[in-house]
Design an enzyme around this catalytic site. Structure first.
Site, mmCIF file in Angstrom:
data_model
loop_
_atom_site.group_PDB
_atom_site.id
_atom_site.type_symbol
_atom_site.label_atom_id
_atom_site.label_comp_id
_atom_site.label_asym_id
_atom_site.label_seq_id
_atom_site.Cartn_x
_atom_site.Cartn_y
_atom_site.Cartn_z
ATOM 1 N N CYS A 184 0.768 -1.240 -0.056
ATOM 2 C CA CYS A 184 -0.094 -0.120 0.041
ATOM 3 C C CYS A 184 1.047 1.364 -0.057
ATOM 4 C CB CYS A 184 -1.024 0.046 1.161
ATOM 5 S SG CYS A 184 -1.847 -1.439 1.435
ATOM 6 N N HIS A 234 -3.250 -11.743 4.687
ATOM 7 C CA HIS A 234 -3.171 -10.761 5.564
ATOM 8 C C HIS A 234 -4.538 -10.807 6.342
ATOM 9 C CE1 HIS A 234 -0.101 -8.538 2.773
ATOM 10 N NE2 HIS A 234 0.440 -8.841 3.847
ATOM 11 N N TYR A 241 -5.056 -13.231 -4.867
ATOM 12 C CA TYR A 241 -4.250 -12.841 -3.403
ATOM 13 C C TYR A 241 -5.332 -13.500 -2.243
ATOM 14 C CZ TYR A 241 -3.788 -9.134 0.387
ATOM 15 O OH TYR A 241 -3.197 -8.373 1.272
ATOM 16 N N ASP A 250 3.241 -9.743 8.914
ATOM 17 C CA ASP A 250 4.062 -9.695 7.708
ATOM 18 C C ASP A 250 5.217 -8.698 7.882
ATOM 19 O OD1 ASP A 250 4.754 -10.357 4.855
ATOM 20 O OD2 ASP A 250 3.043 -9.163 4.149
#
Ligand code: ADP
Ligand code: SF4
Length: 669
Positions: A30, A172, A169, A265
């Site tokens: 991001c 997360h 994806y 992460d």
């Protein structure tokens, strides 16, 4: 290839139908810019292509209006109208010989759809994972078919926009596909729930759909979280994490593997070392012939080489190291290791995204300013007239100002009162877990030490007379700040006279004396709400003190929610035996006691306190500024034309703000 030790990092890697020119891979991350500031985001990504990253990825990109992450600034590819914008990005990445990757995302119960007001999607009925008092619907078969169609349509758009690598994806704890994989989110009893194969079904189907949509021009990447660090309550790399990779081993063209959630992460240097994901992802390569990319705050080329040679990874993935130094690959290629700007693992970048504002970086002051101000991380225009500049204070602000000015060709005199360079960063880097922060000083000092036009003086406390005597036209004061001891902060906006009743030790006293241990009952009062109080409490407790941490906030180190550290700091304090009192302000003090008042009810409690450490606000060190200001009429006689304050000496803030202020000053000349 030159036969050098890092040549292996510059070998091309085949990813399905496309080839990465080297092993440096900027994984999706991001930027806080997304669909609201696309120009800023694209300029940031292009910089990485220019800096040598063979693959440059977007941030997660919402595939549909039901994947609306408002107010977060992610990418958006909801409809064909969004296509042209992304074409502009892929062209810019291709212009530098790099591959463009896009991370398609549907947030599932993470997407509260605050803008679109669509009832969120999830495998089973569930509260959304934000605090919003709304629930996600359990998807029926028609919803599943619709989701597959949206993902397929977005993949087609991504291909049309010129992307080379298209992601499916599941990571997360922020994606619908991962929610279907995880038994704690997926309580279904149909063919999409229950057994491992059933929970895997949608993931498999979407990978197949995507393959069909993108044809044979683009590569298909799978981003999978292989462990959630939750033990048996979550996915584990040696259980179902492994089973997923084994089941789909040759299906994607690339495995991008990591830890979930984001706080696992993107661990900070305070809680983990470089390469911290290795133990969790090294099982992947033996299960597949497809290339594998992984992350772990890699900044050391030796570590990167080891990852490849030992068969852990084929591609060196990076988000933060590519933010701190977009030119890291080229610098390694060109043997410019001294000029690497290594990420310090502070997660100030992450805080930008979490606060829905364009990212900033402690180490890289040009980050986020590429489009807005035209700043390039490696190029800075030379000064037309290189006049000398005197900089007082060699903390992050002064060092960065000096570094950038030297690059612009200005002769610089840098003086500091202390016996070492770095100001606050030198002192803070000695706190538990913060050693990597010393890189802020080291990167700049290394360059200044070899710059012929930089004069560096330590142990030189300058007075106004000294400054005037220099006869230098431009003076910059980067004299920093000192912590207050009068209680003034957020909860208390005026000084607290009763604090004088007992012993107070300031933050600066503790920073100046790393071995200072406090006996008896110590109370650390945190109205700063960032890292300092927690790290001092940890240090004091480790040195044997009986420590109570008190904060007016409802959380320990409340602002560190934004750097993903809050839960870890809380846990660490409990582990080292620190007692916690939340939502409390200071009400009164005796010689060996402290009275606290609940911020909501005013109810008081009195706790033992031999020493109070107030971690509240800071005050600028601006005596020199006031002295010089008072002598303004004498300036011209001494050739002095301007005096400016930068960094903490103007307004105390983060390290990132101080570095940025130093850089902005140098650019402003
Ligand atoms: P910032 O974060 O803004 O860079 P720091 O507190 O880290 O500020 O650094 C300020 C530095 O300025 C410290 O190293 C301090 O020793 C130095 N300093 C403060 N006053 C003077 C002075 N009068 N002469 C020289 N150095 C000074
Ligand atoms: Fe690294 Fe901190 Fe910069 Fe983020 S802000 S890239 S963690 S130095």
């Amino acid at each position: 290839m030159t036969g050098g030790p890092f040549d292996i990092l510059f070998e091309p890697v085949r990813i399905g139908p496309v080839t990465a020119r080297n092993r440096f891979y900027q994984v999706p991350h991001c930027s806080g810019m997304g669909h609201r500031y696309p120009e800023a985001d694209f300029a940031l990504r292009e910089m990485k292509a220019e800096g040598g990253w063979a693959v440059v990825s977007t941030q997660e990109t919402e595939i549909h209006e039901s994947a609306d992450l408002t107010p977060s600034n992610q990418g958006r590819l909801w409809a064909d109208g969004d296509l042209d914008r992304f074409r502009g990005l892929t062209e810019r990445i291709h212009a530098h010989g790099s591959l463009a990757a896009i991370q398609l995302a549907h947030g599932g119960l993470h997407a509260a759809n605050r803008l679109t007001r669509i009832a969120p999607y999830a495998p089973s009925h569930a509260l959304v994972d934000a605090d919003d008092p709304i629930q996600a619907r359990a998807m029926d078969r028609e919803d599943i078919r619709a989701f597959r169609r949206w993902h397929r349509d977005a993949a087609v758009r991504a291909r049309q926009a010129g992307f080379d690598i298209i992601y499916v994806y599941a990571g997360h704890d922020m994606t619908l596909l991962q929610h279907f994989l995880l038994a704690r989110h997926n309580h279904r009893s149909d063919e999409y729930g229950g057994s491992f194969e059933n929970r895997l079904r949608l993931f498999r189907e979407v990978i197949d759909d995507t393959r069909e949509a993108i044809g044979d021009r683009c590569a298909l990447a799978v981003r999978l979280a292989v462990d959630e660090l939750m033990g048996p309550d979550g996915l584990r790399h040696d259980h179902e994490g492994q089973d997923i990779v084994a089941a789909l081993a040759e299906v994607p063209d690339l495995w991008d593997v990591n830890l979930s959630d984001w706080s696992n992460d993107s661990q900070t240097s305070r809680f983990s070392q470089e390469g911290y994901q290795e133990a969790y992802v090294r099982f992947v390569k033996p299960l597949t012939t497809r290339p594998v990319v992984g992350v772990g705050r890699f900044t050391s080329p030796d570590t990167m080489v080891r990852m490849v040679r030992q068969g852990v990874l084929d591609l060196i993935g990076a988000a933060r190291p590519s933010i701190a130094d977009p030119f890291l690959p080229n610098k390694i290629r060109d043997g410019q290791l001294d000029s690497l700007r290594e990420c310090i693992g502070c997660n100030i970048c992450v805080s930008g995204d979490n606060l829905a504002t364009p990212m900033r970086c402690t180490q890289n002051p040009t980050l986020g300013e590429e489009a807005r101000r035209g700043w390039h991380p490696e190029r800075i225009p030379p000064l037309a007239r290189a006049e000398p500049v005197l900089i007082v204070g060699g903390g992050p602000a002064g060092l960065e100002a000096a570094h950038a000015l030297v690059r612009r060709g200005a002769p610089v005199v840098l003086a500091d009162a202390a016996a070492e360079w770095g100001g606050r960063v030198a002192r803070e880097a000695r706190l538990p877990g913060l050693a990597a922060w010393g890189r802020v000083r080291d990167h700049r000092l290394q360059a200044l030490r070899v710059a012929p036009q930089a004069e560096l003086y330590l142990q030189s406390r300058l007075t106004s007379a000294d400054v005037l005597a220099y006869g230098i036209g431009k003076v910059v004061l980067a004299t920093g700040a000192r912590w207050r001891t009068d209680g003034v902060g957020r909860a208390h906006r005026s000084p607290l006279p009763f604090l004088a009743t007992g012993r107070t030790v300031s933050v600066d006293d503790l920073l100046d004396a790393p071995a200072l241990a406090l006996a008896g009952e110590v109370v650390v009062f945190d109205d700063d709400r960032y890292y300092m109080a927690g790290v001092l409490a940890e240090r004091l407790a480790a040195a044997g003190a009986s420590v109570t941490y008190v904060t007016p906030a409802p959380l320990v180190a409340a602002w560190t929610v934004n750097t993903l550290e809050q839960a870890r700091i809380h846990r660490r304090l409990v582990e080292v035996g620190v007692r916690l009192v939340l939502s409390a302000r200071l009400a009164d003090r005796g010689p060996d006691s402290l009275t606290l008042a609940c911020v909501h009810t005013g109810r008081t409690q009195t706790i033992p306190c031999d020493t109070l450490v107030p971690v509240t606000a800071r005050l600028p060190v601006d005596g020199l500024w006031h002295d010089l200001s008072a002598q303004r009429e004498a300036w011209a006689d001494h050739g002095l034309s301007s005096v400016e304050r930068i960094g903490d000496s103007l307004a105390p803030g983060t390290l990132a703000a101080a570095v940025h202020a130093g850089h902005a000053f140098a650019r402003s000349l």
